[in-house]
Write a protein that holds these residues in place. Structure first.
Motif, PDB file in Angstrom:
ATOM      1  N   GLU A   1      -3.892   2.532  43.110  1.00 45.78           N
ATOM      2  CA  GLU A   1      -3.997   1.973  44.463  1.00 45.78           C
ATOM      3  C   GLU A   1      -4.316   3.064  45.477  1.00 45.78           C
ATOM      4  O   GLU A   1      -5.185   2.891  46.337  1.00 45.78           O
ATOM      5  CB  GLU A   1      -2.688   1.275  44.849  1.00 45.78           C
ATOM      6  CG  GLU A   1      -2.436  -0.011  44.094  1.00 45.78           C
ATOM      7  CD  GLU A   1      -1.025  -0.561  44.298  1.00 45.78           C
ATOM      8  OE1 GLU A   1      -0.177   0.117  44.942  1.00 45.78           O
ATOM      9  OE2 GLU A   1      -0.762  -1.665  43.793  1.00 45.78           O
TER      10      GLU A   1
ATOM     11  N   HIS B   1      -0.681  14.123  44.536  1.00 47.10           N
ATOM     12  CA  HIS B   1       0.298  13.193  43.968  1.00 47.10           C
ATOM     13  C   HIS B   1       0.553  13.609  42.530  1.00 47.10           C
ATOM     14  O   HIS B   1      -0.390  13.745  41.754  1.00 47.10           O
ATOM     15  CB  HIS B   1      -0.222  11.758  43.980  1.00 47.10           C
ATOM     16  CG  HIS B   1      -0.601  11.266  45.336  1.00 47.10           C
ATOM     17  ND1 HIS B   1      -1.366  10.138  45.514  1.00 47.10           N
ATOM     18  CD2 HIS B   1      -0.329  11.725  46.587  1.00 47.10           C
ATOM     19  CE1 HIS B   1      -1.543   9.927  46.804  1.00 47.10           C
ATOM     20  NE2 HIS B   1      -0.928  10.883  47.474  1.00 47.10           N
TER      21      HIS B   1
ATOM     22  N   ARG C   1       0.485   2.552  41.208  1.00 40.24           N
ATOM     23  CA  ARG C   1       0.496   3.124  42.562  1.00 40.24           C
ATOM     24  C   ARG C   1      -0.556   4.216  42.723  1.00 40.24           C
ATOM     25  O   ARG C   1      -1.204   4.309  43.769  1.00 40.24           O
ATOM     26  CB  ARG C   1       1.885   3.662  42.913  1.00 40.24           C
ATOM     27  CG  ARG C   1       2.868   2.568  43.294  1.00 40.24           C
ATOM     28  CD  ARG C   1       4.133   3.125  43.934  1.00 40.24           C
ATOM     29  NE  ARG C   1       4.829   4.104  43.124  1.00 40.24           N
ATOM     30  CZ  ARG C   1       5.708   3.817  42.163  1.00 40.24           C
ATOM     31  NH1 ARG C   1       6.013   2.568  41.907  1.00 40.24           N
ATOM     32  NH2 ARG C   1       6.292   4.779  41.491  1.00 40.24           N
TER      33      ARG C   1
END
Length: 177
Positions: A99, A77, A96
């Motif tokens: 998470e 990511h 995000r």
């Protein structure tokens, strides 16, 4: 190098260009959750590249530099953010990432969160993940500084974001845009 109690003075990188490179490419903050950067100072004293191959199941990159991995097939990511004020969209991305890190940890996967030195941007994501897992911002900051470096989270603004809560900080930033 440090302030009282051996901790680094709290400054942003922009105000402190001589922040030392870390002594290791990455450090485990809690089991399975690692924090690191793109370079570190080896025992020889030379700066070395911290290249990720397949050491981790998930790599989260907050400052992307070519040639630093991870290998193809490793979940990666990328969310480039500055080591400075963040807008609401950037804060939402940090939330995000935290998470996703927590979900990966819950699944028994290893996670590396990295930025340039592995101090501020990665510290923001890792600290928020620790808070999501039930810790306090203060405990997360102390743990990160103990496990990574006293220079970790030396960006006062990021510490303020954590103390306010990233969701609150995001809402406040969205109001000012």
């Amino acid at each position: 190098m440090g302030g009282e109690g051996g901790e680094a003075p709290l400054r942003t990188r922009g105000n402190q260009p001589d922040v030392p490179a870390p002594d290791s490419p990455w450090d485990e903050i809690v089991p399975g959750l690692w924090m690191g950067g793109h370079q570190y100072r080896a025992l020889s004293g030379r700066l070395e590249s911290a290249v990720v191959d397949r050491q981790f199941d998930l790599v989260q990159t907050l400052l992307r530099l070519p040639g630093y991995g991870p290998d193809p097939g490793v979940e990666h990511h990328v969310w480039p953010i500055p080591d400075g004020p963040l807008d609401g969209t950037q804060l939402a991305g940090v939330i995000r990432l935290a998470e996703a890190a927590c979900e990966a940890l819950d699944d028994g996967r290893t996670v590396l969160v990295r930025c340039y030195h592995g101090y501020n941007r990665s510290g923001l994501v890792v600290a928020h993940a620790l808070v999501r897992q039930g810790g306090t911002a203060e405990a997360a900051i102390r743990l990160i500084r103990a496990r990574r470096s006293s220079w970790a989270l030396h960006n006062d603004l990021f510490v303020d974001y954590l103390r306010a809560g990233l969701t609150t900080a995001r809402l406040l930033e969205d109001l000012t845009e």
